[in-house]
Design an enzyme around this catalytic site. Sequence first.
Site, mmCIF file in Angstrom:
data_model
loop_
_atom_site.group_PDB
_atom_site.id
_atom_site.type_symbol
_atom_site.label_atom_id
_atom_site.label_comp_id
_atom_site.label_asym_id
_atom_site.label_seq_id
_atom_site.Cartn_x
_atom_site.Cartn_y
_atom_site.Cartn_z
ATOM 1 N N PRO A 276 47.579 36.051 47.879
ATOM 2 C CA PRO A 276 46.031 35.610 47.597
ATOM 3 C C PRO A 276 45.322 36.686 46.709
ATOM 4 O O PRO A 276 45.346 37.886 46.398
ATOM 5 C CB PRO A 276 45.620 35.992 49.079
ATOM 6 C CG PRO A 276 46.337 37.310 49.682
ATOM 7 C CD PRO A 276 47.645 37.004 49.071
ATOM 8 N N GLY A 277 44.748 35.999 45.913
ATOM 9 C CA GLY A 277 43.833 36.669 44.784
ATOM 10 C C GLY A 277 42.312 36.268 45.267
ATOM 11 O O GLY A 277 41.513 37.130 45.614
ATOM 12 N N ARG A 278 42.034 35.069 44.855
ATOM 13 C CA ARG A 278 40.518 34.456 44.888
ATOM 14 C C ARG A 278 39.936 34.609 46.315
ATOM 15 O O ARG A 278 38.881 35.119 46.669
ATOM 16 C CB ARG A 278 40.504 33.051 44.406
ATOM 17 C CG ARG A 278 39.173 32.646 44.201
ATOM 18 C CD ARG A 278 39.103 31.237 44.156
ATOM 19 N NE ARG A 278 40.479 30.516 43.196
ATOM 20 C CZ ARG A 278 40.060 30.381 41.992
ATOM 21 N NH1 ARG A 278 38.790 30.333 41.448
ATOM 22 N NH2 ARG A 278 40.933 29.760 41.258
ATOM 23 N N CYS A 346 26.602 32.301 21.051
ATOM 24 C CA CYS A 346 26.468 31.308 19.911
ATOM 25 C C CYS A 346 27.402 30.454 20.042
ATOM 26 O O CYS A 346 28.500 29.983 19.312
ATOM 27 C CB CYS A 346 26.488 31.802 18.408
ATOM 28 S SG CYS A 346 25.477 33.011 18.397
ATOM 29 N N GLU A 347 27.423 29.704 21.325
ATOM 30 C CA GLU A 347 28.452 28.637 21.479
ATOM 31 C C GLU A 347 27.623 27.497 22.545
ATOM 32 O O GLU A 347 27.159 28.053 23.555
ATOM 33 C CB GLU A 347 29.726 29.101 22.491
ATOM 34 C CG GLU A 347 30.566 30.152 21.689
ATOM 35 C CD GLU A 347 31.750 29.383 20.890
ATOM 36 O OE1 GLU A 347 31.926 28.209 21.036
ATOM 37 O OE2 GLU A 347 32.394 30.151 20.198
ATOM 38 N N TYR A 375 38.516 36.569 38.982
ATOM 39 C CA TYR A 375 38.573 36.088 37.759
ATOM 40 C C TYR A 375 37.234 35.978 36.931
ATOM 41 O O TYR A 375 36.979 34.993 36.128
ATOM 42 C CB TYR A 375 39.030 34.513 37.758
ATOM 43 C CG TYR A 375 40.484 34.293 38.717
ATOM 44 C CD1 TYR A 375 41.422 35.056 38.148
ATOM 45 C CD2 TYR A 375 40.374 33.853 40.019
ATOM 46 C CE1 TYR A 375 42.656 34.911 38.759
ATOM 47 C CE2 TYR A 375 41.371 33.729 40.652
ATOM 48 C CZ TYR A 375 42.667 34.299 39.922
ATOM 49 O OH TYR A 375 43.768 34.320 40.779
HETATM 50 N N1 LLP Z 1 50.521 33.876 42.587
HETATM 51 C C1 LLP Z 1 50.697 33.266 41.377
HETATM 52 C C2 LLP Z 1 51.944 33.286 40.852
HETATM 53 C C3 LLP Z 1 49.721 33.134 40.581
HETATM 54 O O1 LLP Z 1 49.782 32.345 39.452
HETATM 55 C C4 LLP Z 1 48.160 33.149 40.997
HETATM 56 C C5 LLP Z 1 47.076 32.771 40.395
HETATM 57 C C6 LLP Z 1 48.099 33.703 42.264
HETATM 58 C C7 LLP Z 1 49.174 33.989 43.240
HETATM 59 C C8 LLP Z 1 46.842 33.950 42.854
HETATM 60 O O2 LLP Z 1 46.150 32.840 43.131
HETATM 61 P P1 LLP Z 1 44.810 32.696 43.923
HETATM 62 O O3 LLP Z 1 45.073 33.101 45.406
HETATM 63 O O4 LLP Z 1 43.567 33.524 43.434
HETATM 64 O O5 LLP Z 1 44.453 31.244 43.713
HETATM 65 N N2 LLP Z 1 41.470 32.120 36.151
HETATM 66 C C9 LLP Z 1 41.380 30.887 37.129
HETATM 67 C C10 LLP Z 1 42.754 31.040 38.136
HETATM 68 C C11 LLP Z 1 43.954 31.320 37.703
HETATM 69 C C12 LLP Z 1 44.843 31.377 38.799
HETATM 70 C C13 LLP Z 1 46.158 31.981 38.261
HETATM 71 N N3 LLP Z 1 47.365 32.120 38.980
HETATM 72 C C14 LLP Z 1 40.067 30.776 37.567
HETATM 73 O O6 LLP Z 1 39.092 31.362 37.298
HETATM 74 O O7 LLP Z 1 39.851 29.765 38.454
#
Ligand code: LLP
Length: 423
Positions: A276-278, A346-347, A375
């Site tokens: 998990p990231g987000r 400027c976009e 992110y």
């Molecule tokens: N594992 C892998 C292999 C991934 O590619 C990602 C995210 C994660 C885990 C974590 O995913 P999460 O739990 O955070 O959903 N920049 C974009 C999101 C890109 C996600 C890329 N991969 C945004 O701001 O929405």
Amino acid sequence: MVNHFQYRDGVLCAEEVRLDELARAVGTPFYCYSTATLERHFKVFAGALPPGSLIAYAVKANDNLAVLKTLAKLGAGADVVSGGELAKALAAGIPAGKIVFSGVGKTKAEMRAALDAGIHQFNVESEPELAALNEVALAMGKRAAISLRINPDVDAKTHAKINTGKAETKFGIPFVHAREAYAHAATLAGIEIVGVDVHIGSQITDLDPFEAAFTRIGELIASLRADGHAISRLDCGGGLGVPYFHHNSPPPDPTAYGAMVTRVTKDFGCRLSFEPGRLIAANAGILVSEVIYVKRGDAKTFLIIDAGMNDLIRPAMYDAWHEIVAVQEPAPGSPRPLYDVVGPVCETSDLFAAARPLPDLKSGDLVAILSAGAYGAVMAGDYNARPRVPEVLVSGGQWGIVRPRESHADLIAKDRIPDWLSG
Ligand code: LLP
């Protein structure tokens, strides 16, 4: 999930720290993270998963060392996708044995660094990558523990730019080729097959695609075992969505996700890991910015703030919706005119929100863009020669600058003048 950014005595606070005072101390714009929120998110998620699961926090969401260290203290591992993320995870004290290495383009140098550190496993995304890893491991006299990332061809039903589980995306090995890929991996002396990995996308707000993917992977695990492979681990990836809108249907609770995973995987006989990231970081962070001008156009009123798309690119890149609030709590029932909230870049796409009802605001007022902990800072740049903004971590009544603001001198010092131009 609950966060710790609340109004107290008419002012938005991060835990016990007033954001107006913090803005005076560090200047604007700045990112602010809440330790209590990070901890809460991690603990709720961990508590929902089968015991013994590894939570490998996706470092890409927020790679600040202080954030990583906060999570490391709770027992988090890390999912890394570059040599840089690997170095940061190790520097923050995350044990190598809890680090998984994902990503479609690992270089041999990155593989060497990860093997040297002794990471938990590589999530391998293609046959050429497997061949390269085998070569590197053999040259080092090691065996690399691997899971193959299998693309289950499931639609995660999320934004096209973050949907990764469909057959046409660049990610993973196609489901239909999985058995032959494992058969080939089993012939490589530098490779030790340990499991299967699946990650179908990000900001997923429906459990069905996850369930469909895990069910397909369960069938694959059975076939792989029948083929003679020792599959003891399943990496379930990340991707569970978070609430960005206060008014839309909220994504499934982590406990519902955990219950589904527990039910679907109970007979798989695998140790589970998650990336998990987000879920951990998004609602643990905000971006605080000052209103520079209120510009009244013919058709619209523009709120020009000192944060720009270079600081937080999600609205410009994914049309992402972020809640924006005033740091001074508006009086109940006060008017809410519509603003286009824009930055100084400027976009035309430097637009955080269109026709957004907000309290009456004037130059010098502070606003907070919410759900910016994932992110956000990691995707920032210095376009328009705008120095990177600082990051601040709060814990209770304490705060610390965990990434200082860049200066103009820092920007200038990054460049070099070649001989023929100097003098
Ligand atoms: N594992 C892998 C292999 C991934 O590619 C990602 C995210 C994660 C885990 C974590 O995913 P999460 O739990 O955070 O959903 N920049 C974009 C999101 C890109 C996600 C890329 N991969 C945004 O701001 O929405």
